[in-house]
Design a protein around this motif. Structure first.
Motif, PDB file in Angstrom:
ATOM      1  N   ARG A  20      18.414 -26.575  82.461  1.00 47.26           N
ATOM      2  CA  ARG A  20      19.506 -25.679  82.819  1.00 47.26           C
ATOM      3  C   ARG A  20      18.932 -24.288  83.015  1.00 47.26           C
ATOM      4  NH1 ARG A  20      22.270 -27.498  78.544  1.00 47.26           N
ATOM      5  NH2 ARG A  20      21.859 -29.422  79.722  1.00 47.26           N
ATOM      6  N   LYS A  33      21.771 -17.802  82.814  1.00 45.29           N
ATOM      7  CA  LYS A  33      22.558 -16.960  83.734  1.00 45.29           C
ATOM      8  C   LYS A  33      22.125 -15.501  83.639  1.00 45.29           C
ATOM      9  CE  LYS A  33      26.492 -18.780  81.953  1.00 45.29           C
ATOM     10  NZ  LYS A  33      27.894 -19.242  81.808  1.00 45.29           N
ATOM     11  N   TYR A  37      18.500 -17.134  76.335  1.00 43.20           N
ATOM     12  CA  TYR A  37      18.626 -18.447  75.706  1.00 43.20           C
ATOM     13  C   TYR A  37      18.027 -18.369  74.311  1.00 43.20           C
ATOM     14  CZ  TYR A  37      19.678 -23.408  76.084  1.00 43.20           C
ATOM     15  OH  TYR A  37      20.263 -24.638  75.948  1.00 43.20           O
ATOM     16  N   GLY A  55      21.686 -22.022  72.493  1.00 42.03           N
ATOM     17  CA  GLY A  55      22.173 -21.950  73.861  1.00 42.03           C
ATOM     18  C   GLY A  55      22.095 -20.534  74.390  1.00 42.03           C
ATOM     19  N   GLN A  56      22.743 -20.315  75.518  1.00 43.81           N
ATOM     20  CA  GLN A  56      22.679 -18.981  76.101  1.00 43.81           C
ATOM     21  C   GLN A  56      23.880 -18.143  75.670  1.00 43.81           C
ATOM     22  OE1 GLN A  56      23.050 -18.848  80.493  1.00 43.81           O
ATOM     23  NE2 GLN A  56      22.972 -21.078  80.432  1.00 43.81           N
TER      24      GLN A  56
END
Lengths: 162, 119
Positions: B82, B85, B90, B106-107
């Motif tokens: 993934r 963004k 992350y 996660g981000q």
């Protein structure tokens, strides 16, 4: 003259103290959050009746139809007080020795009888002889019904996206 | 974040870290929830635009295997690639001995970073 100043100062202090101690809507909502945390918590030594009573009391802090939303679990559903009580009982069985606390509570009043809460829910407990801690950001809405502030929705804020 | 930070240990958060610099890969940071009283402690492993993937517990950043000497226990995590963004980083903890499901990673938006950690 000095006596008049002292009397005036005393009256001003008493008035300020009165308004400070007067239970505001924000204080009532914070108190309800404390109650919700207390009723949701378990010590592992709670008897059956105490557990049932706490679950019922926690559910009674909510409106008759309360919306709960957890996006990552694909859950957005309305729950009755009975449903909430049942789910709290299941949670207590899964986490028999867990303390719930609400921290960093922010309350906004868009309307006189409605408020939005943003808070961090912390869990500290023990499962299978192993201690654990966890935290979640929650958004909640409360409505004022007959002078009492009741929780009408809970949304888990998922700010960390895998 | 074990073994870098043990459960129950103390660390200081340098809240001005990102006033003078931008987040870098490898930085250990604190991340807020609703406020600053309760925070997550994680390591930045992906920067905006990076791709992140796990294969059998090994982290790949931009399709290259990342050397992670700070990870002692490694469970066989698998995560499809993934992209991080814009305006996000992350974050992953060092304690990879748990299942992926039990680990919060996660981000997150860079605006949620409170600061760096000392030491």
């Amino acid at each position: 003259m000095n006596r008049k100043i002292v009397i005036l100062f005393t009256i001003l202090c008493a008035t300020a103290l009165f308004f400070f101690l007067l239970p505001s809507d924000e204080k009532k909502i914070r108190h309800n959050l404390e109650l919700l945390a207390e009723y949701s918590s378990s010590t592992g030594e709670d008897g059956t009746l105490s557990t049932l009573s706490k679950a019922r009391n926690a559910a009674n802090r909510c409106t008759e139809s309360c919306t709960i939303e957890f996006k990552s679990f694909n859950l957005k559903q309305q729950f009755s007080r009975n449903d909430i009580s049942d789910h709290i009982l299941m949670l207590k069985k899964m986490l028999p020795d867990t303390r719930f606390t609400f921290n960093d509570i922010q309350i906004n009043f868009p309307e006189e009888d409605k408020a939005f809460i943003n808070t961090t829910l912390s869990l500290n407990g023990k499962t299978k002889n192993q201690r654990f801690t966890d935290a979640y950001e929650l958004k909640s809405s409360v409505v004022k019904i007959d002078g009492d502030w009741l929780f009408s929705s809970f949304t888990l804020v998922e700010f960390i996206e895998r | 974040m074990e073994p870098a930070y043990k459960d129950g240990s103390f660390a200081l958060c340098w809240r001005l870290q990102y006033f003078f610099s931008i987040p870098k890969r490898g930085d250990i940071v604190t991340v807020r929830f609703a406020g600053k009283k309760v925070m997550l402690l994680k390591r930045i492993l992906g920067l905006p635009g990076d791709t992140i993937a796990f294969r059998a517990g090994q982290l790949y950043v931009n399709k290259h295997k990342l050397n992670e000497p700070y990870v002692v226990h490694r469970s066989p995590w698998n995560l499809p690639e993934r992209t991080v963004k814009a305006g996000h980083v992350y974050l992953i903890g060092d304690n990879r001995g748990t299942t992926m499901k039990m680990h919060k990673f996660g981000q997150v938006e860079i605006s949620r970073l409170i600061g760096g950690v000392i030491p």
